[in-house]
Design a protein around this motif. Structure first.
Motif, short mmCIF file in Angstrom:
data_model
loop_
_atom_site.label_atom_id
_atom_site.label_comp_id
_atom_site.label_asym_id
_atom_site.label_seq_id
_atom_site.Cartn_x
_atom_site.Cartn_y
_atom_site.Cartn_z
N SER A 167 34.39 4.29 88.57
CA SER A 167 32.98 4.62 88.34
C SER A 167 32.81 5.51 87.13
CB SER A 167 32.41 5.31 89.59
OG SER A 167 31.10 5.76 89.36
N LEU A 168 33.73 6.46 86.95
CA LEU A 168 33.66 7.34 85.78
C LEU A 168 33.77 6.52 84.50
CD1 LEU A 168 33.70 10.05 84.30
CD2 LEU A 168 36.16 10.20 84.80
N GLY A 169 34.73 5.60 84.45
CA GLY A 169 34.88 4.77 83.27
C GLY A 169 33.66 3.89 83.01
N ALA A 170 33.08 3.36 84.08
CA ALA A 170 31.92 2.48 83.94
C ALA A 170 30.67 3.23 83.50
CB ALA A 170 31.66 1.76 85.27
N SER A 171 30.59 4.51 83.84
CA SER A 171 29.37 5.27 83.55
C SER A 171 29.44 6.11 82.28
CB SER A 171 29.05 6.20 84.74
OG SER A 171 30.11 7.12 84.96
N LEU A 224 36.26 -1.43 81.04
CA LEU A 224 36.41 -2.84 80.72
C LEU A 224 35.48 -3.74 81.53
CD1 LEU A 224 40.29 -3.13 80.32
CD2 LEU A 224 38.56 -3.12 78.52
N ILE A 225 35.24 -3.38 82.80
CA ILE A 225 34.36 -4.24 83.61
C ILE A 225 32.93 -4.20 83.08
CG2 ILE A 225 35.79 -4.02 85.67
CD1 ILE A 225 33.75 -2.08 86.80
N ILE A 226 32.58 -3.10 82.40
CA ILE A 226 31.27 -3.04 81.74
C ILE A 226 31.32 -3.77 80.41
CG2 ILE A 226 29.55 -1.50 80.72
CD1 ILE A 226 29.61 -1.43 83.74
N GLY A 231 26.46 5.92 93.88
CA GLY A 231 25.84 6.47 95.08
C GLY A 231 26.77 6.41 96.28
N LEU A 232 27.47 5.27 96.45
CA LEU A 232 28.43 5.13 97.55
C LEU A 232 29.53 6.18 97.45
CD1 LEU A 232 29.66 3.51 99.95
CD2 LEU A 232 30.82 2.10 98.23
N ARG A 248 25.91 -2.58 83.72
CA ARG A 248 25.85 -1.12 83.77
C ARG A 248 24.84 -0.62 84.80
NH1 ARG A 248 27.64 2.98 80.57
NH2 ARG A 248 28.45 1.50 79.04
N SER A 249 23.73 -1.33 84.94
CA SER A 249 22.71 -0.91 85.91
C SER A 249 23.21 -1.02 87.35
CB SER A 249 21.45 -1.76 85.74
OG SER A 249 21.73 -3.14 85.99
N GLU A 250 24.19 -1.89 87.58
CA GLU A 250 24.72 -2.07 88.93
C GLU A 250 25.67 -0.96 89.35
OE1 GLU A 250 26.53 -5.88 88.65
OE2 GLU A 250 24.65 -7.00 88.82
N THR A 251 26.13 -0.17 88.40
CA THR A 251 27.06 0.90 88.75
C THR A 251 26.37 2.04 89.50
OG1 THR A 251 26.71 2.03 86.61
CG2 THR A 251 28.48 0.39 86.73
N LYS A 252 25.05 2.08 89.45
CA LYS A 252 24.32 3.14 90.16
C LYS A 252 24.60 3.08 91.66
CE LYS A 252 19.70 5.10 90.78
NZ LYS A 252 18.26 4.99 90.45
#
Length: 315
Positions: A217-221, A27-29, A44-45, A36-40
């Motif tokens: 992160s899984l949901g966003a990616s 949902l945040i995406i 990584g974290l 989406r590009s910011e989820t990288k």
């Protein structure tokens, strides 16, 4: 009625929170809260700091070495499932060798890190996580190189190039922070030294954030699902991954008389939906990228029902 109560309890206390966080990530995406590009950076974290902290503490805390019996039995099932899926892709779905390799990975490679760790830690705690980590340690070291070899063979690479590719894949897996943290914790246990209190507290604070952020992160990616890509390869890989593989694993642990909780954790791990590494190999090889992406999404959605059924039956 008690069985229905167990299913309802499992759904509310474990499955819905886990997949609810995946939905939050989606949902945040969807609403542009995070690009989406910011989820990288978030990914990584999670992979380089948070999950390694959780895994290191879990292994050091349990003081248990990798379970070679669990690794041996798990991959005695996973590798044949992969191999038969590859052969089925070639014989029945008319795939090339590279396409069949990706299909086999879709059918056998589970999301053991982003989804497996939160589920197992929520239900079985540190003792269960130690069993899962034994499988994670070998997951990328066996299935990924096997699929990579087949992709390179399809390209007609020379033997030297093929060996270089396999070596790079294995070394890359060893450098993976997930694998490195498991190896570091195992080595630390070998020294018999306690973790300094200040360092332990830092790791604990980082570890507490790992499961929730991993699921978000899984949901966003997750790749965007296109209806046109949902065909026989996607449906077949999903059925194999979510039904055939856990069924075969269940028969194997029963035949080997594996004690609990290792037995059910191995079955649940086998039932995890397709992991993103399958899509990454498809992207790198240029074979069935959209099909692999669709398999990851479809398997993740369907696994809400299949994992609930498996876990509820076992509890």
């Amino acid at each position: 009625m008690s069985h229905l109560a167990t299913i309802a309890s499992t759904l509310v206390s474990v499955i819905l929170p886990v997949f609810g966080l995946i939905v939050v990530g989606r949902l945040i995406i969807r609403f542009g809260i995070v690009d989406r590009s910011e989820t990288k950076g978030l990914t990584g974290l999670i992979f380089w700091v948070l999950l390694p902290s959780l895994l290191f503490l879990s292994i050091v805390g349990s003081r248990t070495p990798p379970r070679l019996d669990v690794i041996g039995l798990y991959f005695a099932v996973a590798l044949p499932v992969f191999a038969l899926s590859v052969l089925g892709g070639i014989a029945l779905l008319r795939m090339t060798l590279a396409q069949a390799a990706v299909f086999g990975l879709n059918a056998a490679f589970g999301n053991t890190v982003l989804l497996g760790i939160p589920i197992v830690s929520a239900i079985w705690g540190g003792a269960g996580l130690a069993i899962l980590l034994s499988i994670i340690a070998a997951h990328s070291l066996l299935l990924l190189p096997a699929a990579t070899v087949l992709v390179e063979l399809d390209r007609g690479e020379h033997r030297r190039r093929l060996l270089d590719t396999v070596r790079e894949t294995v070394l890359g897996s060893l450098k993976n922070p997930i694998i490195s943290s498991i190896m570091a914790a195992t080595a630390w246990n070998g020294t018999g030294l306690p973790v300094p209190e200040a360092l332990r507290r830092i790791l604990e604070l980082l570890a507490q954030a790992a499961p929730a952020l991993a699921l978000i992160s899984l949901g966003a990616s997750l790749p965007v699902l296109r209806r046109a890509t949902i065909g026989p390869p996607v449906l077949a890989a999903t059925v194999i991954k979510l039904a055939v593989m856990p069924l075969c694993m269940g028969l194997a642990v029963a035949a080997a008389a594996v004690p609990q909780p290792a037995a059910i954790i191995m079955v649940v791990t086998a039932a995890l939906p397709t992991g993103a590494n399958a899509f990454l190999l498809a992207h790198r090889s240029g074979a069935m990228m959209e099909v692999s992406a669709a398999t990851v999404v479809v398997a993740t959605i369907v696994s809400v029902a299949t994992l609930t059924a498996i876990i509820s039956t076992a509890l």
